[in-house]
Design a protein around this motif. Sequence first.
Motif, short mmCIF file in Angstrom:
data_model
loop_
_atom_site.label_atom_id
_atom_site.label_comp_id
_atom_site.label_asym_id
_atom_site.label_seq_id
_atom_site.Cartn_x
_atom_site.Cartn_y
_atom_site.Cartn_z
N THR A 80 0.81 -1.22 0.00
CA THR A 80 0.00 0.00 0.00
C THR A 80 0.84 1.26 0.00
OG1 THR A 80 -0.13 -0.03 2.40
CG2 THR A 80 -1.91 -1.10 1.20
N ASP A 81 2.10 1.16 -0.31
CA ASP A 81 2.97 2.33 -0.27
C ASP A 81 3.24 2.89 -1.67
OD1 ASP A 81 4.48 0.26 -1.21
OD2 ASP A 81 6.06 0.43 0.28
N TYR A 82 2.25 2.84 -2.53
CA TYR A 82 2.45 3.25 -3.92
C TYR A 82 2.89 4.70 -4.05
CZ TYR A 82 1.55 4.68 -8.65
OH TYR A 82 1.70 5.22 -9.89
N ASN B 68 6.44 9.01 -6.15
CA ASN B 68 5.82 8.49 -7.36
C ASN B 68 4.78 9.51 -7.82
OD1 ASN B 68 7.25 6.07 -7.23
ND2 ASN B 68 5.75 5.17 -5.86
N GLU B 69 4.81 9.84 -9.08
CA GLU B 69 3.92 10.86 -9.60
C GLU B 69 3.00 10.28 -10.65
OE1 GLU B 69 6.17 14.15 -11.03
OE2 GLU B 69 7.18 14.47 -9.12
N SER B 70 1.87 10.93 -10.82
CA SER B 70 0.91 10.57 -11.86
C SER B 70 0.56 11.84 -12.62
CB SER B 70 -0.35 9.98 -11.23
OG SER B 70 -0.04 8.78 -10.56
N ALA B 71 -0.01 11.68 -13.81
CA ALA B 71 -0.34 12.82 -14.65
C ALA B 71 -1.42 13.70 -14.00
CB ALA B 71 -0.81 12.34 -16.02
N THR B 72 -2.38 13.08 -13.34
CA THR B 72 -3.46 13.82 -12.69
C THR B 72 -3.70 13.26 -11.30
OG1 THR B 72 -5.21 12.35 -13.49
CG2 THR B 72 -4.62 14.20 -14.92
N GLY B 73 -4.41 14.03 -10.50
CA GLY B 73 -4.77 13.56 -9.17
C GLY B 73 -5.71 12.37 -9.23
N SER B 74 -6.59 12.37 -10.21
CA SER B 74 -7.52 11.25 -10.38
C SER B 74 -6.78 9.96 -10.70
CB SER B 74 -8.53 11.54 -11.48
OG SER B 74 -9.33 12.63 -11.12
N GLU B 75 -5.77 10.06 -11.53
CA GLU B 75 -4.96 8.89 -11.89
C GLU B 75 -4.22 8.36 -10.67
OE1 GLU B 75 -1.25 7.57 -14.78
OE2 GLU B 75 -2.17 9.53 -15.07
N ALA B 76 -3.67 9.25 -9.86
CA ALA B 76 -2.97 8.83 -8.64
C ALA B 76 -3.94 8.15 -7.68
CB ALA B 76 -2.32 10.04 -7.97
N ASP B 77 -5.15 8.72 -7.54
CA ASP B 77 -6.15 8.11 -6.67
C ASP B 77 -6.54 6.72 -7.17
OD1 ASP B 77 -6.16 10.30 -5.03
OD2 ASP B 77 -7.98 11.18 -5.89
N GLU B 78 -6.71 6.61 -8.49
CA GLU B 78 -7.09 5.33 -9.08
C GLU B 78 -6.03 4.26 -8.82
OE1 GLU B 78 -7.62 3.50 -13.55
OE2 GLU B 78 -8.23 5.59 -13.21
N LYS B 79 -4.77 4.61 -9.01
CA LYS B 79 -3.68 3.66 -8.79
C LYS B 79 -3.58 3.27 -7.32
CE LYS B 79 -0.81 5.15 -12.67
NZ LYS B 79 0.44 5.80 -13.05
N ALA B 80 -3.71 4.25 -6.43
CA ALA B 80 -3.62 3.96 -5.00
C ALA B 80 -4.80 3.11 -4.54
CB ALA B 80 -3.57 5.26 -4.21
N GLU C 121 -6.61 1.04 -6.40
CA GLU C 121 -6.41 -0.30 -6.96
C GLU C 121 -5.42 -1.09 -6.11
OE1 GLU C 121 -4.88 -2.50 -11.06
OE2 GLU C 121 -4.89 -0.32 -10.94
N SER C 122 -4.34 -0.45 -5.71
CA SER C 122 -3.34 -1.10 -4.87
C SER C 122 -3.94 -1.51 -3.53
CB SER C 122 -2.15 -0.17 -4.66
OG SER C 122 -1.21 -0.76 -3.81
N ASP C 123 -4.75 -0.63 -2.94
CA ASP C 123 -5.39 -0.94 -1.66
C ASP C 123 -6.33 -2.13 -1.78
OD1 ASP C 123 -4.00 1.11 -0.49
OD2 ASP C 123 -5.69 2.51 -0.48
N PHE C 124 -7.15 -2.16 -2.84
CA PHE C 124 -8.05 -3.28 -3.04
C PHE C 124 -7.28 -4.58 -3.26
CE2 PHE C 124 -11.57 -0.32 -3.80
CZ PHE C 124 -12.58 -0.99 -3.13
N ASN C 125 -6.17 -4.52 -3.98
CA ASN C 125 -5.35 -5.72 -4.18
C ASN C 125 -4.80 -6.24 -2.85
OD1 ASN C 125 -5.69 -5.87 -6.96
ND2 ASN C 125 -3.96 -4.53 -7.36
N VAL C 126 -4.38 -5.34 -1.97
CA VAL C 126 -3.86 -5.75 -0.66
C VAL C 126 -4.96 -6.39 0.18
CG1 VAL C 126 -2.88 -4.92 1.51
CG2 VAL C 126 -1.95 -4.13 -0.65
N VAL C 127 -6.17 -5.80 0.14
CA VAL C 127 -7.29 -6.38 0.89
C VAL C 127 -7.61 -7.78 0.36
CG1 VAL C 127 -9.76 -6.18 1.35
CG2 VAL C 127 -8.29 -4.18 1.58
N GLY C 128 -7.64 -7.93 -0.95
CA GLY C 128 -7.88 -9.25 -1.54
C GLY C 128 -6.80 -10.24 -1.16
N GLN C 129 -5.56 -9.79 -1.13
CA GLN C 129 -4.44 -10.64 -0.72
C GLN C 129 -4.60 -11.08 0.74
OE1 GLN C 129 -0.33 -9.56 -1.99
NE2 GLN C 129 -0.09 -9.15 0.18
#
Length: 77
Positions: A9-11, A36-48, A50-58
Motif C-alpha cells: 500500500t505504499d504506492y 511516485n507521480e501521476s499525470a493527474t490527481g484522479s490517476e494517482a487516486d485510481e492507482k492507490a 487499486e493497490s489498496d483493493f489488491n492488498v485487501v484481496g491478498q
Amino acid sequence: MNNIFKYSTDYLFAMPNALTGAATVINLAGNFYGYNESATGSEADEKALESDFNVVGQDISSALEGISEEFEFSDEQ
C-alpha cells in the motif's frame, strides 16, 4: 501456508535506502525525496485505490488459506 506478497500500500510514498537517509542529514533545502507521480490527481487516486483493493484481496486470500489449513477441510465427512 505460502505467504508470497505481491502487493503493497505504499504506492505514493518514496522508498529511501540507508544511503539516502544519511544524505538527508546534510540536505538543508529539504527537497531530497522524490515521490511516485501521476499525470493527474484522479490517476494517482485510481492507482492507490487499486493497490489498496489488491492488498485487501491478498489479506482475505491469506486468511482463507490459513482457515483451510487449520481445519483441514476435505470432501470426506
